[in-house]
Design a protein around this motif. Structure first.
Motif, short mmCIF file in Angstrom:
data_model
loop_
_atom_site.label_atom_id
_atom_site.label_comp_id
_atom_site.label_asym_id
_atom_site.label_seq_id
_atom_site.Cartn_x
_atom_site.Cartn_y
_atom_site.Cartn_z
N SER A 7 35.26 48.00 6.89
CA SER A 7 34.85 48.11 5.49
C SER A 7 33.61 47.25 5.26
O SER A 7 33.21 46.47 6.13
N GLY A 8 33.01 47.42 4.09
CA GLY A 8 31.89 46.58 3.72
C GLY A 8 30.54 47.25 3.75
O GLY A 8 29.53 46.65 3.38
N GLY A 9 30.49 48.48 4.20
CA GLY A 9 29.22 49.19 4.21
C GLY A 9 28.76 49.53 2.81
O GLY A 9 29.48 49.35 1.84
N GLY A 10 27.54 50.00 2.72
CA GLY A 10 27.00 50.37 1.43
C GLY A 10 25.51 50.57 1.49
O GLY A 10 24.91 50.63 2.57
N LEU A 11 24.92 50.65 0.31
CA LEU A 11 23.47 50.84 0.18
C LEU A 11 22.83 49.51 -0.19
O LEU A 11 23.27 48.85 -1.14
N VAL A 12 21.81 49.13 0.55
CA VAL A 12 21.13 47.87 0.29
C VAL A 12 19.64 48.06 0.53
O VAL A 12 19.24 48.90 1.34
N GLN A 13 18.84 47.29 -0.18
CA GLN A 13 17.40 47.36 0.04
C GLN A 13 17.01 46.57 1.28
O GLN A 13 17.71 45.64 1.69
N ALA A 14 15.90 46.95 1.86
CA ALA A 14 15.38 46.23 3.02
C ALA A 14 15.23 44.76 2.66
O ALA A 14 14.78 44.41 1.57
N GLY A 15 15.64 43.91 3.60
CA GLY A 15 15.61 42.47 3.36
C GLY A 15 16.92 41.92 2.84
O GLY A 15 17.12 40.70 2.81
N GLY A 16 17.80 42.81 2.42
CA GLY A 16 19.07 42.39 1.88
C GLY A 16 20.11 42.10 2.94
O GLY A 16 19.82 42.14 4.15
N SER A 17 21.33 41.83 2.48
CA SER A 17 22.42 41.46 3.39
C SER A 17 23.67 42.26 3.06
O SER A 17 23.89 42.69 1.93
N LEU A 18 24.48 42.43 4.08
CA LEU A 18 25.81 43.01 3.95
C LEU A 18 26.73 42.29 4.92
O LEU A 18 26.28 41.80 5.97
#
Length: 126
Positions: A7-18
């Motif tokens: 789990s934990g996936g998603g949409l993030v902008q470049a430079g971000g974190s997950l």
């Protein structure tokens, strides 16, 4: 019944974190090496990172070194994590967690891991 629940996936902008999590049940967690593997449709699977509880060894693909960190927790709950920082669009993929008694096999990518979880999609927008 062995289960690896990512789990934990998603949409993030470049430079971000997950931070991805993989809850493991049905196996003796400390007896297995764990890995995160990613796949983009039409491309080969890539072994992103691996860890072995028995000796604390870790492995990172060159493409993620310095940006991703693998960790595990067997004290409270059998989980393995992948902290992903400084994400890039090329990190976009379905990420799977996997378990195998052999760390070297996980790193080599062959033979296939003993156990796989379902994937979680990570999308990094530019």
């Amino acid at each position: 019944d062995v289960q690896l629940q990512a789990s934990g996936g998603g949409l993030v902008q470049a430079g971000g974190s997950l931070r991805l999590s993989c809850a493991v049940s049905g196996i003796t967690f400390d007896d297995y090496a764990m890995s995160w593997i990613r796949q983009v449709p039409g491309k080969e699977r890539e072994v992103v990172s691996c860890t072995s509880k028995s000796d604390g060894s870790t492995y990172y693909a060159d493409s993620v070194k310095g940006r991703f960190t693998i960790s595990s927790d067997s004290n409270t709950e059998n989980e393995v994590f992948l902290q992903m920082n400084s994400l890039k669009p090329e990190d976009t993929a379905v990420y799977y967690c996997a378990a195998d008694p052999s760390l070297s096999s996980l790193i080599d990518g062959t033979p296939p891991p003993s156990y796989w979880g379902q994937g979680t999609l990570v999308t990094v927008s530019s």
